[in-house]
Design a protein around this motif. Sequence first.
Motif, PDB file in Angstrom:
ATOM      1  N   ALA A  68       0.735  -1.328   0.191  1.00  0.00           N
ATOM      2  CA  ALA A  68      -0.696   0.274   0.137  1.00  0.00           C
ATOM      3  C   ALA A  68       0.630   1.337   0.376  1.00  0.00           C
ATOM      4  O   ALA A  68       0.250   2.538  -0.153  1.00  0.00           O
ATOM      5  N   LEU A  69       1.850   0.558   0.086  1.00  0.00           N
ATOM      6  CA  LEU A  69       2.753   1.991  -0.332  1.00  0.00           C
ATOM      7  C   LEU A  69       3.621   2.416  -1.440  1.00  0.00           C
ATOM      8  O   LEU A  69       5.183   3.061  -1.085  1.00  0.00           O
ATOM      9  N   HIS A  70       3.679   2.392  -2.156  1.00  0.00           N
ATOM     10  CA  HIS A  70       3.596   3.006  -3.758  1.00  0.00           C
ATOM     11  C   HIS A  70       5.373   1.999  -4.361  1.00  0.00           C
ATOM     12  O   HIS A  70       5.637   3.159  -4.749  1.00  0.00           O
ATOM     13  N   GLY A  71       4.929   0.463  -3.743  1.00  0.00           N
ATOM     14  CA  GLY A  71       6.725   0.277  -3.725  1.00  0.00           C
ATOM     15  C   GLY A  71       6.270   0.497  -6.160  1.00  0.00           C
ATOM     16  O   GLY A  71       6.590   0.122  -6.197  1.00  0.00           O
ATOM     17  N   ASP A  72       4.773   0.412  -6.364  1.00  0.00           N
ATOM     18  CA  ASP A  72       5.067   0.563  -8.071  1.00  0.00           C
ATOM     19  C   ASP A  72       5.872   1.389  -8.559  1.00  0.00           C
ATOM     20  O   ASP A  72       6.132   1.361  -9.872  1.00  0.00           O
ATOM     21  N   ALA A  73       5.790   2.151  -7.792  1.00  0.00           N
ATOM     22  CA  ALA A  73       6.629   3.682  -8.436  1.00  0.00           C
ATOM     23  C   ALA A  73       7.805   2.966  -8.886  1.00  0.00           C
ATOM     24  O   ALA A  73       8.395   3.008  -9.291  1.00  0.00           O
ATOM     25  N   LEU A  74       8.679   2.581  -7.744  1.00  0.00           N
ATOM     26  CA  LEU A  74      10.020   1.669  -7.893  1.00  0.00           C
ATOM     27  C   LEU A  74       9.879   1.112  -9.593  1.00  0.00           C
ATOM     28  O   LEU A  74      11.245   0.641  -9.724  1.00  0.00           O
ATOM     29  N   LEU A  75       8.792   0.027  -9.088  1.00  0.00           N
ATOM     30  CA  LEU A  75       8.705  -0.834 -10.593  1.00  0.00           C
ATOM     31  C   LEU A  75       9.132  -0.097 -12.042  1.00  0.00           C
ATOM     32  O   LEU A  75       9.165  -0.407 -12.648  1.00  0.00           O
ATOM     33  N   ARG A  76       7.559   0.330 -11.014  1.00  0.00           N
ATOM     34  CA  ARG A  76       7.698   1.847 -13.219  1.00  0.00           C
ATOM     35  C   ARG A  76       8.981   2.435 -13.387  1.00  0.00           C
ATOM     36  O   ARG A  76       9.342   2.076 -14.587  1.00  0.00           O
ATOM     37  N   ALA A  77      10.211   2.975 -12.514  1.00  0.00           N
ATOM     38  CA  ALA A  77      10.949   3.378 -12.718  1.00  0.00           C
ATOM     39  C   ALA A  77      11.942   2.498 -13.355  1.00  0.00           C
ATOM     40  O   ALA A  77      13.384   3.041 -13.313  1.00  0.00           O
ATOM     41  N   GLU A 115      17.715   9.517  -2.297  1.00  0.00           N
ATOM     42  CA  GLU A 115      16.492  10.535  -3.624  1.00  0.00           C
ATOM     43  C   GLU A 115      15.212  10.146  -3.970  1.00  0.00           C
ATOM     44  O   GLU A 115      14.481  10.294  -3.682  1.00  0.00           O
ATOM     45  N   ARG A 116      15.397   8.120  -4.255  1.00  0.00           N
ATOM     46  CA  ARG A 116      14.250   7.690  -4.412  1.00  0.00           C
ATOM     47  C   ARG A 116      13.416   7.342  -3.220  1.00  0.00           C
ATOM     48  O   ARG A 116      11.767   7.798  -3.681  1.00  0.00           O
ATOM     49  N   MET A 117      13.856   6.778  -2.553  1.00  0.00           N
ATOM     50  CA  MET A 117      12.584   6.794  -1.492  1.00  0.00           C
ATOM     51  C   MET A 117      12.260   7.840  -0.561  1.00  0.00           C
ATOM     52  O   MET A 117      10.812   8.450  -0.062  1.00  0.00           O
ATOM     53  N   LYS A 118      12.829   9.002  -1.051  1.00  0.00           N
ATOM     54  CA  LYS A 118      12.062  10.674  -0.988  1.00  0.00           C
ATOM     55  C   LYS A 118      10.668  10.856  -1.055  1.00  0.00           C
ATOM     56  O   LYS A 118      10.328  11.573  -1.047  1.00  0.00           O
ATOM     57  N   ARG A 119      11.000  10.366  -2.697  1.00  0.00           N
ATOM     58  CA  ARG A 119       9.856  10.586  -3.706  1.00  0.00           C
ATOM     59  C   ARG A 119       8.857  10.108  -3.605  1.00  0.00           C
ATOM     60  O   ARG A 119       7.578  10.547  -3.726  1.00  0.00           O
ATOM     61  N   ILE A 120       8.779   8.652  -2.929  1.00  0.00           N
ATOM     62  CA  ILE A 120       7.524   8.066  -1.797  1.00  0.00           C
ATOM     63  C   ILE A 120       7.391   8.608  -0.792  1.00  0.00           C
ATOM     64  O   ILE A 120       7.557   8.500   0.020  1.00  0.00           O
ATOM     65  N   ALA A 121       5.736   8.367  -0.859  1.00  0.00           N
ATOM     66  CA  ALA A 121       5.207   8.975   0.641  1.00  0.00           C
ATOM     67  C   ALA A 121       5.461   7.915   1.685  1.00  0.00           C
ATOM     68  O   ALA A 121       4.779   7.441   1.483  1.00  0.00           O
ATOM     69  N   LEU A 122       6.019   7.670   2.535  1.00  0.00           N
ATOM     70  CA  LEU A 122       6.358   6.961   3.721  1.00  0.00           C
ATOM     71  C   LEU A 122       5.526   7.342   5.026  1.00  0.00           C
ATOM     72  O   LEU A 122       6.631   7.358   6.258  1.00  0.00           O
TER      73      LEU A 122
END
Length: 76
Positions: free
Chosen positions: A15-24, A56-63
């Motif tokens: 539920a925490l936007h791991g898909d953003a890392l997949l898309r990247a 930087e990638r972790m900062k872009r994900i809302a956690l």
Amino acid sequence: MRFMVLVRSPSPLTALHGDALLRAGVLLDAGDLVPDACGVSGYWLIDVRDREEAVERMKRIALPACVVEIRQVAVV
């Protein structure tokens, strides 16, 4: 370089936007760990240029309300 991102959160990582890392194109593996007294824990295994990119990638994900630890993985 490969990095293990360990996340302790009140909700599952899916539920925490791991898909953003997949898309990247940097996500190699992801999973949830057994919940403990501190909440739900999980991990992402990512492949990026360096530690700065991982941060930087972790900062872009809302956690929100999460504890995040980034560790380099030794590749043999």
